[in-house]
Design an enzyme around this catalytic site. Structure first.
Site, PDB file in Angstrom:
ATOM      1  N   VAL A  25       0.872  -1.169   0.000  1.00 52.65           N
ATOM      2  CA  VAL A  25       0.000   0.000   0.000  1.00 52.65           C
ATOM      3  C   VAL A  25       0.911   1.221   0.000  1.00 52.65           C
ATOM      4  CG1 VAL A  25      -2.025  -1.055   1.084  1.00 52.65           C
ATOM      5  CG2 VAL A  25      -0.236  -0.072   2.524  1.00 52.65           C
ATOM      6  N   SER A  26       0.348   2.374  -0.357  1.00 51.72           N
ATOM      7  CA  SER A  26       1.175   3.565  -0.525  1.00 51.72           C
ATOM      8  C   SER A  26       1.500   4.298   0.758  1.00 51.72           C
ATOM      9  CB  SER A  26       0.503   4.531  -1.499  1.00 51.72           C
ATOM     10  OG  SER A  26       0.409   3.913  -2.759  1.00 51.72           O
ATOM     11  N   SER A  27       0.711   4.116   1.809  1.00 52.47           N
ATOM     12  CA  SER A  27       0.994   4.839   3.045  1.00 52.47           C
ATOM     13  C   SER A  27       0.724   3.962   4.261  1.00 52.47           C
ATOM     14  CB  SER A  27       0.167   6.126   3.131  1.00 52.47           C
ATOM     15  OG  SER A  27      -1.206   5.815   3.142  1.00 52.47           O
TER      16      SER A  27
END
Length: 189
Positions: free
Chosen positions: A9-11
């Site tokens: 996931v990106s964050s």
């Protein structure tokens, strides 16, 4: 022959749970960083871990890479090590001993879409920042110190007080104190 999973996931505040949910995997590598490049700790660890005969399971193409060059290179690298790569959302499998032209075409198309999507996100972000600045809104991280606090720190530091003591007193890092001191002009001294 291990069943290995890679999820991303990106964050940090996003949830990895839906990716590869319910699959029996021997080992799962998890990244909570952008897929803009391959400089991701879990990705690099996974590349070192997988062996000939292993199968790498990835939820979708954009979880492995956000640009076509990295995506193709990763799949080729894994296949050259004898690793089978399976993208579940797209129902695509790439194995070292066979090359399905339709799968390769789909990989290139889906990779291009992921790259396009990332470019659009960056463009919208730049537009949003420009619009906020045009409205007079400040962007970025707020200053740790007010201009009055910065002036007091300058005065006290130039009088000989310890920068470490000043940083502690104002609950900032020493580098913030040094930045305040470096950003003053001759007339401020």
């Amino acid at each position: 022959m291990a069943a290995v999973g890679y999820v991303r996931v990106s964050s940090v505040d996003q949830n990895l749970a839906r990716q590869l949910e319910g699959m029996k995997l021997d080992r799962v590598f998890e990244d909570k960083v952008s897929g803009k490049d391959t400089k991701r700790p879990a990705l690099q660890e996974m590349l070192l871990y997988v062996r000939e005969g292993d199968t790498l399971h990835v939820h979708s193409i954009d979880r492995l890479a956000r640009n076509l060059v990295d995506l193709r290179k990763l799949v080729e690298t894994l296949n050259s090590k004898g690793v089978i790569v399976t993208f579940h959302k797209e129902a695509l499998t790439f194995s070292p001993d066979q090359s399905n032209p339709m799968s390769v075409l789909m990989l290139n198309m889906m990779g291009a879409f992921a790259e396009f999507e990332r470019s659009m996100i960056r463009e919208r972000q730049r537009e949003g920042i420009a619009a906020a600045k045009a409205q007079g809104k400040t962007t970025g991280r707020p200053n740790a110190l007010t201009t009055v606090q910065a002036a007091i720190i300058r005065e006290r530091a130039f009088a000989g007080e310890s920068k470490t003591k000043l940083a502690s007193e104002y609950s900032v890092t020493r580098s913030t104190v040094y930045a305040v001191l470096n950003n003053c002009s001759e007339r401020d001294i």
